[in-house]
Structure formats: C-alpha cells, structure tokens
Write a protein that holds these residues in place. Structure first.
Motif, PDB file in Angstrom:
ATOM      1  N   TYR A   1       6.686 104.107  -7.253  1.00  0.00           N
ATOM      2  CA  TYR A   1       6.686 105.543  -6.977  1.00  0.00           C
ATOM      3  C   TYR A   1       8.128 105.981  -6.756  1.00  0.00           C
ATOM      4  CZ  TYR A   1       1.711 104.877  -6.372  1.00  0.00           C
ATOM      5  OH  TYR A   1       0.399 104.556  -6.586  1.00  0.00           O
ATOM      6  N   PRO A   2       8.591 106.982  -7.481  1.00  0.00           N
ATOM      7  CA  PRO A   2       9.994 107.405  -7.362  1.00  0.00           C
ATOM      8  C   PRO A   2      10.271 108.137  -6.052  1.00  0.00           C
ATOM      9  CG  PRO A   2       8.822 108.900  -8.805  1.00  0.00           C
ATOM     10  CD  PRO A   2       7.852 107.792  -8.453  1.00  0.00           C
ATOM     11  N   ILE A   3      11.536 108.101  -5.645  1.00  0.00           N
ATOM     12  CA  ILE A   3      12.024 108.909  -4.531  1.00  0.00           C
ATOM     13  C   ILE A   3      13.021 109.884  -5.147  1.00  0.00           C
ATOM     14  CG2 ILE A   3      13.302 108.927  -2.364  1.00  0.00           C
ATOM     15  CD1 ILE A   3      12.269 106.083  -1.887  1.00  0.00           C
ATOM     16  N   VAL A   4      12.696 111.172  -5.102  1.00  0.00           N
ATOM     17  CA  VAL A   4      13.520 112.209  -5.720  1.00  0.00           C
ATOM     18  C   VAL A   4      14.144 113.061  -4.622  1.00  0.00           C
ATOM     19  CG1 VAL A   4      13.522 114.175  -7.298  1.00  0.00           C
ATOM     20  CG2 VAL A   4      12.016 112.224  -7.742  1.00  0.00           C
ATOM     21  N   ASP A   5      15.451 113.097  -4.587  1.00  0.00           N
ATOM     22  CA  ASP A   5      16.185 113.855  -3.565  1.00  0.00           C
ATOM     23  C   ASP A   5      15.724 113.488  -2.157  1.00  0.00           C
ATOM     24  OD1 ASP A   5      17.725 115.211  -5.462  1.00  0.00           O
ATOM     25  OD2 ASP A   5      16.199 116.775  -5.683  1.00  0.00           O
ATOM     26  N   GLY A   6      15.462 112.202  -1.938  1.00  0.00           N
ATOM     27  CA  GLY A   6      15.062 111.715  -0.622  1.00  0.00           C
ATOM     28  C   GLY A   6      13.592 111.912  -0.294  1.00  0.00           C
ATOM     29  N   ILE A   7      12.810 112.441  -1.227  1.00  0.00           N
ATOM     30  CA  ILE A   7      11.393 112.722  -0.983  1.00  0.00           C
ATOM     31  C   ILE A   7      10.530 111.790  -1.841  1.00  0.00           C
ATOM     32  CG2 ILE A   7       9.566 114.453  -1.098  1.00  0.00           C
ATOM     33  CD1 ILE A   7      11.846 116.552  -0.847  1.00  0.00           C
TER      34      ILE A   7
END
Length: 79
Positions: free
Chosen positions: A48-54
C-alpha cells in the motif's frame, strides 16, 4: 512516516485486518531513483503506497507483488 510512528501500531490491512509493516525507501544516488515508502502485508503479498505522508489503505489502492518483490520487501521491512 517514521518506523517509531505510533500510527503504525493501529493501522491494519483493509483486506485481512492484520498488521502492516513499514518499508523504507531504498537509498539511491538521487531522489528519482529511490523506491517509494509503503506499508506491506507479507501475508497477502500486498503493498500500500504512502503518498505525501498519508497511507493509502483502500483495498483498491493496494497492489499485489511478485515473489521476487516479496523477498525484497521482507529485506527492507522495518518492524
């Protein structure tokens, strides 16, 4: 996200509700060649990716990894 972030203690895989593991970026010669930070479920081989810390934890945002990628993810996991 940092390995000691308390949020990691409560995040769970949206599919099997089990714990996720932080996979840190691999060091590369420049920012563009680094692999992204992600959360990994080794039981289902899903990342699962983490995009901009989210963390992006919708079932549709996860991606299945190959056996070779799975071995690489296990090597890079922070527990």
């Amino acid at each position: 996200m940092k390995p000691d972030d308390p949020l990691l203690q409560i995040l769970a895989c949206p599919l099997d509700k089990g714990p996720l593991h932080l996979v840190v970026p691999e060091e590369g010669p420049d920012e563009a060649s680094r692999s992204p930070e992600s959360l990994y479920n080794p039981r289902l081989h899903r990342r699962y990716p983490i995009v901009d810390g989210i963390p992006q934890l919708l079932p549709s945002s996860g991606e299945q990894v190959t056996e070779d990628e799975h071995e690489e993810m296990l090597r890079r996991m922070c527990s």
